[in-house]
Scaffold this motif. Structure first.
Motif, PDB file in Angstrom:
ATOM      1  N   GLU A 126       0.828  -1.212   0.000  1.00  0.00           N
ATOM      2  CA  GLU A 126       0.000   0.000   0.000  1.00  0.00           C
ATOM      3  C   GLU A 126       0.859   1.257   0.000  1.00  0.00           C
ATOM      4  O   GLU A 126       0.564   2.217  -0.705  1.00  0.00           O
ATOM      5  CB  GLU A 126      -0.926   0.014   1.221  1.00  0.00           C
TER       6      GLU A 126
ATOM      7  N   ASP B 111       2.301   1.780  -3.411  1.00  0.00           N
ATOM      8  CA  ASP B 111       1.276   2.306  -4.315  1.00  0.00           C
ATOM      9  C   ASP B 111       1.041   3.790  -4.080  1.00  0.00           C
ATOM     10  O   ASP B 111       0.939   4.569  -5.035  1.00  0.00           O
ATOM     11  CB  ASP B 111      -0.048   1.550  -4.134  1.00  0.00           C
ATOM     12  N   ARG B 112       0.961   4.192  -2.798  1.00  0.00           N
ATOM     13  CA  ARG B 112       0.774   5.609  -2.477  1.00  0.00           C
ATOM     14  C   ARG B 112       1.940   6.445  -2.984  1.00  0.00           C
ATOM     15  O   ARG B 112       1.750   7.520  -3.560  1.00  0.00           O
ATOM     16  CB  ARG B 112       0.639   5.797  -0.961  1.00  0.00           C
ATOM     17  N   GLU B 113       3.153   5.957  -2.753  1.00  0.00           N
ATOM     18  CA  GLU B 113       4.332   6.706  -3.190  1.00  0.00           C
ATOM     19  C   GLU B 113       4.370   6.830  -4.706  1.00  0.00           C
ATOM     20  O   GLU B 113       4.734   7.884  -5.237  1.00  0.00           O
ATOM     21  CB  GLU B 113       5.597   6.034  -2.665  1.00  0.00           C
ATOM     22  N   GLU B 114       3.978   5.762  -5.415  1.00  0.00           N
ATOM     23  CA  GLU B 114       3.952   5.815  -6.876  1.00  0.00           C
ATOM     24  C   GLU B 114       2.903   6.817  -7.359  1.00  0.00           C
ATOM     25  O   GLU B 114       3.157   7.607  -8.273  1.00  0.00           O
ATOM     26  CB  GLU B 114       3.651   4.423  -7.437  1.00  0.00           C
ATOM     27  N   THR B 115       1.740   6.808  -6.708  1.00  0.00           N
ATOM     28  CA  THR B 115       0.681   7.757  -7.069  1.00  0.00           C
ATOM     29  C   THR B 115       1.147   9.185  -6.819  1.00  0.00           C
ATOM     30  O   THR B 115       0.950  10.069  -7.662  1.00  0.00           O
ATOM     31  CB  THR B 115      -0.597   7.461  -6.260  1.00  0.00           C
ATOM     32  N   GLU B 116       1.768   9.414  -5.675  1.00  0.00           N
ATOM     33  CA  GLU B 116       2.260  10.759  -5.353  1.00  0.00           C
ATOM     34  C   GLU B 116       3.343  11.194  -6.332  1.00  0.00           C
ATOM     35  O   GLU B 116       3.371  12.359  -6.747  1.00  0.00           O
ATOM     36  CB  GLU B 116       2.786  10.794  -3.921  1.00  0.00           C
TER      37      GLU B 116
ATOM     38  N   THR C 153       3.651  10.247  -9.427  1.00  0.00           N
ATOM     39  CA  THR C 153       2.968  10.541 -10.691  1.00  0.00           C
ATOM     40  C   THR C 153       2.295  11.909 -10.629  1.00  0.00           C
ATOM     41  O   THR C 153       2.392  12.699 -11.574  1.00  0.00           O
ATOM     42  CB  THR C 153       1.923   9.448 -11.000  1.00  0.00           C
ATOM     43  N   GLU C 154       1.639  12.187  -9.507  1.00  0.00           N
ATOM     44  CA  GLU C 154       0.986  13.490  -9.353  1.00  0.00           C
ATOM     45  C   GLU C 154       1.997  14.631  -9.356  1.00  0.00           C
ATOM     46  O   GLU C 154       1.750  15.678  -9.956  1.00  0.00           O
ATOM     47  CB  GLU C 154       0.161  13.519  -8.061  1.00  0.00           C
TER      48      GLU C 154
END
Length: 75
Positions: A25, A28-33, A35-36
């Motif tokens: 998790e 996933d959060r770090e990858e999303t951040e 990307t943002e």
């Protein structure tokens, strides 16, 4: 004694599974951040380039006699 060892093994396996899930998790959060952040940086660069082009065009309209001396590089 064997029952206790089996119980401890199950508890240990459950803990490892929970930690692996938390790691997944977090990843996933770090990858999303990331990307943002990359998208936000790209938008900032796009807006900066747009503003640069607008300022150059405005300057060219105000001073057409200097058009031959222009530098295409950003400010």
């Amino acid at each position: 004694m064997e029952a206790y060892a089996a119980e401890q093994a199950v508890a240990g396996a459950r803990l490892v599974a929970e930690l692996e899930h938390e790691d997944a998790e977090r990843a996933d959060r770090e990858e999303t951040e990331a990307t943002e952040r990359a998208q936000a940086e790209a938008e900032r660069e796009r807006l900066a380039a747009q503003e640069d082009a607008r300022l150059r065009a405005e300057f060219a309209r105000q001073h057409p006699e200097l058009a031959g001396y222009g530098n295409p590089a950003p400010f």
